[in-house]
Design an enzyme around this catalytic site. Sequence first.
Site, PDB file in Angstrom:
ATOM      1  N   CYS A  95       4.702  -7.255   3.353  1.00  0.00           N
ATOM      2  CA  CYS A  95       5.028  -7.255   4.790  1.00  0.00           C
ATOM      3  C   CYS A  95       3.952  -8.017   5.580  1.00  0.00           C
ATOM      4  O   CYS A  95       2.911  -8.396   5.057  1.00  0.00           O
ATOM      5  CB  CYS A  95       5.185  -5.832   5.302  1.00  0.00           C
ATOM      6  SG  CYS A  95       3.626  -4.919   5.418  1.00  0.00           S
TER       7      CYS A  95
ATOM      8  N   ALA B 112       0.519  -6.614   5.445  1.00  0.00           N
ATOM      9  CA  ALA B 112      -0.149  -6.898   4.170  1.00  0.00           C
ATOM     10  C   ALA B 112      -0.754  -8.299   4.184  1.00  0.00           C
ATOM     11  O   ALA B 112      -1.846  -8.523   3.659  1.00  0.00           O
ATOM     12  CB  ALA B 112       0.833  -6.755   3.014  1.00  0.00           C
TER      13      ALA B 112
ATOM     14  N   ARG C 154      -6.090  -6.401  -3.978  1.00  0.00           N
ATOM     15  CA  ARG C 154      -6.132  -7.860  -4.166  1.00  0.00           C
ATOM     16  C   ARG C 154      -7.260  -8.339  -5.088  1.00  0.00           C
ATOM     17  O   ARG C 154      -7.351  -9.499  -5.408  1.00  0.00           O
ATOM     18  CB  ARG C 154      -6.291  -8.555  -2.799  1.00  0.00           C
ATOM     19  CG  ARG C 154      -5.029  -8.556  -1.979  1.00  0.00           C
ATOM     20  CD  ARG C 154      -4.259  -9.831  -2.146  1.00  0.00           C
ATOM     21  NE  ARG C 154      -4.971 -10.985  -1.649  1.00  0.00           N
ATOM     22  CZ  ARG C 154      -4.602 -12.231  -1.892  1.00  0.00           C
ATOM     23  NH1 ARG C 154      -3.546 -12.478  -2.618  1.00  0.00           N
ATOM     24  NH2 ARG C 154      -5.292 -13.241  -1.409  1.00  0.00           N
TER      25      ARG C 154
ATOM     26  N   HIS D 207      -0.354 -13.949   7.910  1.00  0.00           N
ATOM     27  CA  HIS D 207      -1.411 -14.960   7.787  1.00  0.00           C
ATOM     28  C   HIS D 207      -1.622 -15.664   9.129  1.00  0.00           C
ATOM     29  O   HIS D 207      -2.748 -15.889   9.560  1.00  0.00           O
ATOM     30  CB  HIS D 207      -1.044 -16.017   6.738  1.00  0.00           C
ATOM     31  CG  HIS D 207      -0.733 -15.447   5.393  1.00  0.00           C
ATOM     32  ND1 HIS D 207       0.166 -16.018   4.539  1.00  0.00           N
ATOM     33  CD2 HIS D 207      -1.201 -14.334   4.766  1.00  0.00           C
ATOM     34  CE1 HIS D 207       0.229 -15.292   3.427  1.00  0.00           C
ATOM     35  NE2 HIS D 207      -0.582 -14.275   3.544  1.00  0.00           N
TER      36      HIS D 207
HETATM   37  S1  SF4 Z   1       3.360  -2.049   8.150  1.00  0.00           S
HETATM   38 FE1  SF4 Z   1       3.559  -0.179   6.927  1.00  0.00          FE
HETATM   39  S2  SF4 Z   1       5.609   0.629   7.510  1.00  0.00           S
HETATM   40 FE2  SF4 Z   1       5.521  -1.522   8.165  1.00  0.00          FE
HETATM   41  S3  SF4 Z   1       6.460  -2.679   6.476  1.00  0.00           S
HETATM   42 FE3  SF4 Z   1       4.205  -2.736   6.170  1.00  0.00          FE
HETATM   43  S4  SF4 Z   1       3.785  -0.974   4.830  1.00  0.00           S
HETATM   44 FE4  SF4 Z   1       5.852  -0.680   5.653  1.00  0.00          FE
END
Ligand code: SF4
Length: 559
Positions: free
Chosen positions: A44, A47, A78, A177
């Site tokens: 996501c 991430a 990572r 990013h």
């Molecule tokens: S921020 Fe948290 S709730 Fe939202 S997609 Fe990423 S891991 Fe899932």
Amino acid sequence: MLKIYPSKTLKKRSKQMLVNDPSAPPEIGANTRTVPGIITQRGCTYAGCRGVVIGPIHDILHITHGPIGCGYYSWLTRRNLAQQRPDQPINFLQYAMSTDMMESEIIFGGEKKLAAAIREAYEIFKPKAIAVYATCPVGLIGDDIHSVCREAKKELGINVFGFSCEGYKGVSQSAGHHIANNGVFKHMVGLLDEPDPEPFRINVLGEYNIGGDAWAIDTLLKKCGIHVTATLSGDVTYDQICKCHTADLNVVMCHRSINYMAEMMETKYGVPWIKVNFIGAEQSAKSLRKIAAYFQDKQLTDRVEEVIAQEMAELRPVIADVKTRCEGKTAAMFVGGSRAHHYQHLFKDIGMLTVAAGYEFAHRDDYEGRDVLPSIKIDADSRNIEELEVEADPEKFQARKTPEQLAALEAGGFSFKDYEGMMREMRKETLIIDDISHHEIEKLIELYKPDIIGSGIKDKFVIEKFGVPCKQLHSYDYGGPYAAFTGAANFYKEVDRMINTKVWQLVTPSWKKPADPAHTFGRGIDNPANKAIRELIAGQAKVKKPAKAAPAADAPCGE
Ligand code: SF4
């Protein structure tokens, strides 16, 4: 591969899957939303921001504002390694900090909890700076993390800043990013104006020190007499980032994750950028020569040639040995936004052919080259991400080369801000797949039978259950470094070991076994193997539809 999909999905996926033509790369569908229900490798936006780009800055504290589950991406997943510096009491990378939002904060707001968390973290660790990351629930309830950070900055007297990198902000980690680049540029770059005293100063951008890659590159550059002011973001400190605008050149490894930063630094401070690749022997040599050519210094050029000769002399016997067992084998690669491109050079060095490749979160230019940028449509998802208005800094902008020097370099074939894309460097008629799904990986194994696959975390064990070795190229499993000449030797030996071990012969892939109705549920309900399921469904249907008995004439109402 596509046959299984319903027509709408088939139409969408077929734009993301094509046969390569390096002389005129065909247009690929990329950076679009994954079809719901398809098992994708993607991460996501949060991430991409917290986990990839900012996470490796190891002397600032990273606080995830959100439920604890999102924090998974913040705790050493990572393998971006870092060393403590003499003036740094703790390596903060070993900590995962989260506000751990619970139901009451989701209902009544979590700003107070965030302010308290920042204060508490400061009390314990006294860091130089604190970064706060918003996750999906925070965006949904409207917590203003930026005002909390501004207040904390005033109260604590250190740099505190936030990233609105909620997971839903983009189609993949790629959006994260971009958000990370914007935040680093706004809150850190340009704060310290004292350049390092060494000559030939560069920043290495888009290198995350997975398994020690940045250290291998740093050591190689040092041998040549080239100084790294900052690596963004691998084993890097807050101060290094604050002064990275003082370097003479930016060299970009992973274009996808950091091209925004390279562009903004050039506009505001006059630091030019070039694309390099330190993955593979040939590519490392080419990149060193390109950096030396930029500085136009005879001593540096000679030193670079000496180092290349030394490194190659050590590497040649390794290549020759590994080649005897690996030449003619095939690889497929579905990873990241540059690794599926860069790692093909390592396979090529030992005589292996990449038969299929694709990215998880790349945009069209990563496949087709930078010249397609003007033709990429800006869609609603890309508009979600803030585009910073950047201008030349009236005091700090400094052109690194005169127009004459630039013209001379370009006349000699030197290219700035250039990126050819993966497809131009791949063989004609190889298969390109963007955002590959688990089903497509399975079909690819069946049809192409690659000897090894380079992939991400989520696909690794699916691939290995098919009896195909998988090199996890996000965090390298437990291996690495693979960058520069020393890293290349590690990679060649490891690929040799993985491909030629006998263990894979003990695994019978499911597609080679005769269909067993008791264990095979796949590929549609009409599949003969699914007889047992059809009978079960038919039985349930009978139970669900009992014959209606006529109500008794004297039954009480509601009975
Ligand atoms: S921020 Fe948290 S709730 Fe939202 S997609 Fe990423 S891991 Fe899932």
